[in-house]
Design an enzyme around this catalytic site. Structure first.
Site, PDB file in Angstrom:
ATOM      1  N   SER A 141       0.844  -1.189   0.000  1.00  0.00           N
ATOM      2  CA  SER A 141       0.000   0.000   0.000  1.00  0.00           C
ATOM      3  C   SER A 141       0.877   1.236   0.000  1.00  0.00           C
ATOM      4  CB  SER A 141      -0.898   0.026   1.242  1.00  0.00           C
ATOM      5  OG  SER A 141      -1.530   1.289   1.412  1.00  0.00           O
ATOM      6  N   TYR A 154      -1.861  -1.813  10.398  1.00  0.00           N
ATOM      7  CA  TYR A 154      -1.962  -1.964   8.948  1.00  0.00           C
ATOM      8  C   TYR A 154      -0.788  -1.282   8.251  1.00  0.00           C
ATOM      9  CZ  TYR A 154      -3.969  -1.648   4.233  1.00  0.00           C
ATOM     10  OH  TYR A 154      -4.182  -1.731   2.875  1.00  0.00           O
TER      11      TYR A 154
END
Length: 323
Positions: A141, A154
């Site tokens: 990401s 995350y």
């Protein structure tokens, strides 16, 4: 490598990017092996993949179970004879102040988002190395480069995935396995059901932070990487801009990301009860690619353009003053 007639394993295939990737590969003529926790959702995806022109095998799998992931690889080889590409895509997240997220849930995110990828790589690489060729694709990401507040586990996990890919590339090169490629994909905010399934302890409902790109765009990037592997790929101009900003004005990029998340990733007027989301139990239903986020914010692009202009100006100033 040709995608047609290749064998592609996709984890996290029940929804979002994983589902879009499976469908894109099937549409290109690949045989896809679908992994996720939801058996009913996988069965639906398998039907869609076959309707799109590919072959499909659904294997319900929890990626935190190393033995189950090894069994997934064996099922793929038993059914189709080999593995040409493995896409690690399963992920979960939580929005929470650092001191308020239960530690059990913090660990669960790391277990899925890091160890799930480790399990996938350890299952796939022996087959790829024995064949002398193949592609391992890890979906990371943009937060691996510019982390966010409230999604600590995350962001940490996606940074770890990027490092895992780099380390594996180095090791494969040193071992002379030149035909085995490892790629990292780093998307920004994607239109998936991800934000409806998240654990949340902020008291505010989570939403997709604009600009929001389609899952199909990421899937096309992944299909392109199967054809022509590359080391790292940022998806969309926003991700590329953030990468540049993080290099030239890291402090400013960090501050702006924090502000944007607080203003645009969490509703100010929509409260949300504390929930563990889909961390331990999969979301109900047969899943979907889209989360329905496109079109919800008509002013999003203008606000993002203003933010980008601020960041660009700050980057120029930082370079001018040597900061």
């Amino acid at each position: 490598m040709r995608v047609r007639d290749s064998v592609v394993v996709v984890t996290g295939a029940s929804s979002g990017i994983g589902r879009a990737t499976a469908l894109a590969c099937a549409s290109a003529g690949a045989a896809v092996v679908l992994a996720a926790r939801r058996a009913d959702a996988l069965a639906e995806v398998a039907r869609e993949c076959e309707a799109a022109g590919g072959q499909a095998l659904a294997v319900p799998t929890d990626v935190t179970d190393a033995d189950a992931v090894q069994a997934l690889a064996r099922r793929a080889v038993e059914r189709f004879g080999r593995i040409d590409a493995w896409v690690n895509c399963a992920a979960v997240t939580a929005f929470a102040p650092f001191l308020e997220i239960p530690l059990e849930e913090f660990r669960r995110i790391i277990d899925v988002d890091v160890m799930g990828y480790v399990h996938g790589a350890r299952a796939a690489l022996p087959y790829l190395r024995d064949q002398g060729k193949g592609v391992l694709i890890n979906v990371s990401s943009v937060v691996a480069v510019v982390p966010q507040p409230y999604t600590h586990a995350y962001s940490m996990a996606k940074a770890a995935v990027r490092v895992l890919s780099a380390s594996l590339r180095q090791e494969l090169r040193l071992d002379g396995a030149k035909g085995v490629k490892v790629c990292t994909v780093m998307p920004p905010t994607i239109d998936t059901p991800f934000f409806d399934h998240t654990a949340n302890y902020t008291g505010r409902k989570a939403k997709a932070m604009p600009p929001v790109y389609s899952a199909e765009r990421v899937a096309r990037t992944i299909v392109d990487l199967i054809r022509v592997p590359r080391r790292e790929v940022m998806v969309g101009p926003m991700a590329r801009n953030l990468l540049m900003q993080s290099k030239f004005a890291p402090g400013l990029a960090e501050r702006m990301m924090g502000s944007q998340v607080d203003k645009m990733h969490l509703y100010r007027t929509k409260p949300a009860p504390a929930t563990s989301g889909n961390l331990f139990e999969p979301a109900p239903g047969t899943g979907s690619v889209s989360g329905g986020w496109h079109g919800r914010r008509q002013t999003a692009l203008r606000r993002v353009a203003s933010t980008a202009a601020l960041l660009t100006g700050g980057m120029v100033a930082a370079r001018r003053w040597g900061r």
